[in-house]
Design a protein around this motif. Structure first.
Motif, PDB file in Angstrom:
ATOM      1  N   TRP A  27       0.815  -1.212   0.000  1.00  0.00           N
ATOM      2  CA  TRP A  27       0.000   0.000   0.000  1.00  0.00           C
ATOM      3  C   TRP A  27       0.848   1.259   0.000  1.00  0.00           C
ATOM      4  O   TRP A  27       0.433   2.303  -0.500  1.00  0.00           O
ATOM      5  N   ARG A  28       2.080   1.154   0.518  1.00  0.00           N
ATOM      6  CA  ARG A  28       2.944   2.335   0.559  1.00  0.00           C
ATOM      7  C   ARG A  28       3.419   2.740  -0.837  1.00  0.00           C
ATOM      8  O   ARG A  28       3.835   3.873  -1.052  1.00  0.00           O
ATOM      9  N   ASP A  29       3.332   1.824  -1.796  1.00  0.00           N
ATOM     10  CA  ASP A  29       3.666   2.179  -3.169  1.00  0.00           C
ATOM     11  C   ASP A  29       2.615   3.116  -3.777  1.00  0.00           C
ATOM     12  O   ASP A  29       2.874   3.786  -4.774  1.00  0.00           O
ATOM     13  N   TYR A  30       1.458   3.144  -3.172  1.00  0.00           N
ATOM     14  CA  TYR A  30       0.353   3.940  -3.710  1.00  0.00           C
ATOM     15  C   TYR A  30      -0.125   4.988  -2.707  1.00  0.00           C
ATOM     16  O   TYR A  30      -1.259   5.465  -2.808  1.00  0.00           O
ATOM     17  N   ILE A  31       0.733   5.355  -1.768  1.00  0.00           N
ATOM     18  CA  ILE A  31       0.306   6.244  -0.697  1.00  0.00           C
ATOM     19  C   ILE A  31      -0.151   7.592  -1.201  1.00  0.00           C
ATOM     20  O   ILE A  31      -1.115   8.170  -0.701  1.00  0.00           O
ATOM     21  N   VAL A  32       0.514   8.138  -2.226  1.00  0.00           N
ATOM     22  CA  VAL A  32       0.132   9.460  -2.717  1.00  0.00           C
ATOM     23  C   VAL A  32      -1.266   9.438  -3.325  1.00  0.00           C
ATOM     24  O   VAL A  32      -2.056  10.382  -3.151  1.00  0.00           O
ATOM     25  N   TYR A  33      -1.620   8.347  -4.008  1.00  0.00           N
ATOM     26  CA  TYR A  33      -2.937   8.254  -4.624  1.00  0.00           C
ATOM     27  C   TYR A  33      -4.020   8.077  -3.553  1.00  0.00           C
ATOM     28  O   TYR A  33      -5.087   8.699  -3.627  1.00  0.00           O
ATOM     29  N   LEU A  34      -3.724   7.233  -2.562  1.00  0.00           N
ATOM     30  CA  LEU A  34      -4.669   7.030  -1.471  1.00  0.00           C
ATOM     31  C   LEU A  34      -4.859   8.319  -0.672  1.00  0.00           C
ATOM     32  O   LEU A  34      -5.986   8.688  -0.320  1.00  0.00           O
ATOM     33  N   ALA A  35      -3.746   9.004  -0.402  1.00  0.00           N
ATOM     34  CA  ALA A  35      -3.820  10.245   0.366  1.00  0.00           C
ATOM     35  C   ALA A  35      -4.576  11.322  -0.409  1.00  0.00           C
ATOM     36  O   ALA A  35      -5.366  12.084   0.172  1.00  0.00           O
ATOM     37  N   PHE A  36      -4.349  11.388  -1.713  1.00  0.00           N
ATOM     38  CA  PHE A  36      -5.025  12.388  -2.551  1.00  0.00           C
ATOM     39  C   PHE A  36      -6.534  12.176  -2.523  1.00  0.00           C
ATOM     40  O   PHE A  36      -7.319  13.125  -2.366  1.00  0.00           O
ATOM     41  N   ILE A  37      -6.943  10.927  -2.655  1.00  0.00           N
ATOM     42  CA  ILE A  37      -8.376  10.615  -2.589  1.00  0.00           C
ATOM     43  C   ILE A  37      -8.935  10.981  -1.222  1.00  0.00           C
ATOM     44  O   ILE A  37     -10.020  11.564  -1.106  1.00  0.00           O
ATOM     45  N   GLY A  38      -8.176  10.658  -0.164  1.00  0.00           N
ATOM     46  CA  GLY A  38      -8.620  10.973   1.194  1.00  0.00           C
ATOM     47  C   GLY A  38      -8.773  12.473   1.416  1.00  0.00           C
ATOM     48  O   GLY A  38      -9.739  12.925   2.043  1.00  0.00           O
ATOM     49  N   VAL A  39      -7.813  13.256   0.904  1.00  0.00           N
ATOM     50  CA  VAL A  39      -7.865  14.715   1.044  1.00  0.00           C
ATOM     51  C   VAL A  39      -9.089  15.289   0.338  1.00  0.00           C
ATOM     52  O   VAL A  39      -9.802  16.150   0.873  1.00  0.00           O
ATOM     53  N   ILE A  40      -9.344  14.803  -0.876  1.00  0.00           N
ATOM     54  CA  ILE A  40     -10.497  15.286  -1.639  1.00  0.00           C
ATOM     55  C   ILE A  40     -11.804  14.967  -0.912  1.00  0.00           C
ATOM     56  O   ILE A  40     -12.702  15.814  -0.789  1.00  0.00           O
ATOM     57  N   ILE A  41     -11.917  13.748  -0.398  1.00  0.00           N
ATOM     58  CA  ILE A  41     -13.130  13.352   0.319  1.00  0.00           C
ATOM     59  C   ILE A  41     -13.322  14.211   1.563  1.00  0.00           C
ATOM     60  O   ILE A  41     -14.429  14.695   1.839  1.00  0.00           O
ATOM     61  N   TYR A  42     -12.232  14.421   2.313  1.00  0.00           N
ATOM     62  CA  TYR A  42     -12.335  15.196   3.552  1.00  0.00           C
ATOM     63  C   TYR A  42     -12.805  16.618   3.287  1.00  0.00           C
ATOM     64  O   TYR A  42     -13.756  17.107   3.917  1.00  0.00           O
ATOM     65  N   PHE A  43     -12.129  17.305   2.346  1.00  0.00           N
ATOM     66  CA  PHE A  43     -12.499  18.694   2.075  1.00  0.00           C
ATOM     67  C   PHE A  43     -13.867  18.793   1.389  1.00  0.00           C
ATOM     68  O   PHE A  43     -14.590  19.763   1.590  1.00  0.00           O
ATOM     69  N   SER A  44     -14.205  17.798   0.573  1.00  0.00           N
ATOM     70  CA  SER A  44     -15.508  17.819  -0.098  1.00  0.00           C
ATOM     71  C   SER A  44     -16.643  17.758   0.915  1.00  0.00           C
ATOM     72  O   SER A  44     -17.689  18.409   0.739  1.00  0.00           O
ATOM     73  N   ILE A  45     -16.442  16.990   1.979  1.00  0.00           N
ATOM     74  CA  ILE A  45     -17.471  16.868   3.012  1.00  0.00           C
ATOM     75  C   ILE A  45     -17.472  18.075   3.945  1.00  0.00           C
ATOM     76  O   ILE A  45     -18.520  18.681   4.207  1.00  0.00           O
ATOM     77  N   SER A  46     -16.275  18.448   4.433  1.00  0.00           N
ATOM     78  CA  SER A  46     -16.202  19.516   5.443  1.00  0.00           C
ATOM     79  C   SER A  46     -16.405  20.909   4.861  1.00  0.00           C
ATOM     80  O   SER A  46     -16.830  21.828   5.569  1.00  0.00           O
ATOM     81  N   LEU A  47     -16.100  21.097   3.563  1.00  0.00           N
ATOM     82  CA  LEU A  47     -16.209  22.428   2.959  1.00  0.00           C
ATOM     83  C   LEU A  47     -17.230  22.458   1.824  1.00  0.00           C
ATOM     84  O   LEU A  47     -17.151  23.296   0.926  1.00  0.00           O
ATOM     85  N   HIS A  48     -18.188  21.563   1.877  1.00  0.00           N
ATOM     86  CA  HIS A  48     -19.177  21.494   0.799  1.00  0.00           C
ATOM     87  C   HIS A  48     -19.958  22.803   0.676  1.00  0.00           C
ATOM     88  O   HIS A  48     -20.175  23.311  -0.434  1.00  0.00           O
ATOM     89  N   ASP A  49     -20.357  23.361   1.806  1.00  0.00           N
ATOM     90  CA  ASP A  49     -21.144  24.597   1.788  1.00  0.00           C
ATOM     91  C   ASP A  49     -20.323  25.800   1.343  1.00  0.00           C
ATOM     92  O   ASP A  49     -20.883  26.832   0.945  1.00  0.00           O
ATOM     93  N   GLU A  50     -18.985  25.720   1.448  1.00  0.00           N
ATOM     94  CA  GLU A  50     -18.112  26.830   1.044  1.00  0.00           C
ATOM     95  C   GLU A  50     -17.710  26.767  -0.427  1.00  0.00           C
ATOM     96  O   GLU A  50     -16.908  27.565  -0.897  1.00  0.00           O
ATOM     97  N   GLY A  51     -18.210  25.792  -1.153  1.00  0.00           N
ATOM     98  CA  GLY A  51     -17.962  25.720  -2.584  1.00  0.00           C
ATOM     99  C   GLY A  51     -16.661  25.052  -2.971  1.00  0.00           C
ATOM    100  O   GLY A  51     -16.152  25.298  -4.073  1.00  0.00           O
ATOM    101  N   PHE A  52     -16.116  24.182  -2.125  1.00  0.00           N
ATOM    102  CA  PHE A  52     -14.855  23.518  -2.451  1.00  0.00           C
ATOM    103  C   PHE A  52     -14.973  22.675  -3.707  1.00  0.00           C
ATOM    104  O   PHE A  52     -14.026  22.609  -4.512  1.00  0.00           O
ATOM    105  N   THR A  53     -16.109  22.029  -3.904  1.00  0.00           N
ATOM    106  CA  THR A  53     -16.277  21.126  -5.042  1.00  0.00           C
ATOM    107  C   THR A  53     -16.800  21.825  -6.293  1.00  0.00           C
ATOM    108  O   THR A  53     -17.074  21.157  -7.298  1.00  0.00           O
TER     109      THR A  53
END
Length: 332
Positions: A27-53
């Motif tokens: 999984w560490r070979d793909y950490i950047v891809y997993l982390a990128f997806i995680g970051v997008i999901i986190y900000f999409s949920i927490s900042l949805h009302d602020e227009g992040f998406t």
């Protein structure tokens, strides 16, 4: 490659080889891809009302990260050889000013582009020669060059910005859109595809990785390692010069403050993307994802109201985490 048949133990070869391939996955070979997806999901949920998406915000992230991505794909080659370049940020500032001054002097769009690219090439050439001919460590050479270039950028215009009034230059190298697609995204994709092909499909790319993997062995194999290093520093200089042109086109001016701190973001993107800090392993696609991830984090933090100092702390933390969890970097 999987094949049919029975091995000496009586098990199908296809099954045995499939198990071996599965065990090699980490999984560490793909950490950047997993982390990128995680970051997008986190900000999409927490900042949805602020227009992040929103489409406009996503395109802003692309525009903001374009210069980092372009310098990052070139930096991938430098770090893959086991070297580093700290002068890219300052070089972008000087290149933006030289491009603006050329336009102001009446040399036109081509003259402005040539001035910016030539600035980067000269800085990269000096770095490469000092490293390969004078045999000074790249960290020291580029650290010193960072100060020299920064001071030069401040001196030639007495810290004053140089406005760019040429609409064609500004459109082609920064503020233009091809339909819904920002012109900066086009330049980013072109640079990424070119760098990926060179690294993966050419002898130069293989020699770059060989130089970083084991320089002595590479020399015995006939690789002219000093020449490889000179070329990769020329490449980063060229990329930094082009990034300066893009800064100038996007902001419609040349300024000595452009690129300030970009060297940290560029190195973070490269290492986070999976390139080994110790050389020998490099991935251009990973660098692009790393750059987009850093840009996404910066964008999300700005929307959340964090200031620049806090964003810098996050960038530093990203580098530490990338080295800590990047198996390829640790096991090199």
């Amino acid at each position: 490659m999987l094949s049919k048949g029975i091995n000496p133990t009586g098990q199908p070869v296809m099954k045995e080889q499939g198990v071996k391939m599965w065990k090699k996955l980490d999984w560490r070979d793909y950490i950047v891809y997993l982390a990128f997806i995680g970051v997008i999901i986190y900000f999409s949920i927490s900042l949805h009302d602020e227009g992040f998406t929103s489409t406009e915000n996503i395109l802003n992230i692309v525009r903001q990260t374009a210069m980092i991505s372009i310098m990052g794909v070139a930096m991938t080659f430098v770090i893959s050889t086991g070297e580093i370049d700290l002068s890219v940020g300052s070089t972008t500032a000087l290149a933006s000013l030289m491009a603006a001054l050329a336009l102001q002097a009446g040399f036109g769009v081509i003259g402005g582009l040539a001035a910016g690219l030539a600035t980067g090439i000269v800085v990269g050439l000096i770095n490469g020669l000092l490293i390969t001919k004078v045999v000074i460590p790249s960290f020291l050479v580029t650290l010193g060059m960072m100060g020299i270039v920064k001071g030069l950028a401040m001196w030639i215009t007495d810290t004053a910005p140089v406005p760019i009034l040429d609409p064609t230059f500004n459109f082609v190298f920064g503020s233009g859109d091809l339909g819904p697609i920002p012109i900066l995204l086009v330049w980013t994709l072109l640079a990424t595809v070119l760098a990926h092909v060179v690294l993966r499909k050419t002898s130069f790319g293989r020699q770059t990785l060989a130089t970083g993997g084991n320089e002595s062995a590479a020399k015995f194999s006939g690789v002219k390692t000093n020449r490889i290093k000179l070329w990769v520093f020329l490449a980063t200089g060229l990329a930094a010069g082009f990034a300066g042109v893009l800064y100038a086109g996007r902001m419609q001016a040349g300024r000595f403050t452009f690129g300030e701190g970009d060297e940290l973001s560029v190195i973070a993107a490269v290492i986070l993307g999976g390139t080994s800090l110790f050389g020998g392993i490099g991935t251009v696609i990973g660098t692009l994802i790393g750059s987009l991830m850093i840009g996404t984090i910066n964008n999300g933090l700005i929307i959340m109201g964090l200031d620049v100092s806090q964003q810098m702390m996050v960038k530093g933390l990203i580098i530490l985490l990338a080295v800590a969890f990047g198996k390829k970097a640790i096991n090199k």
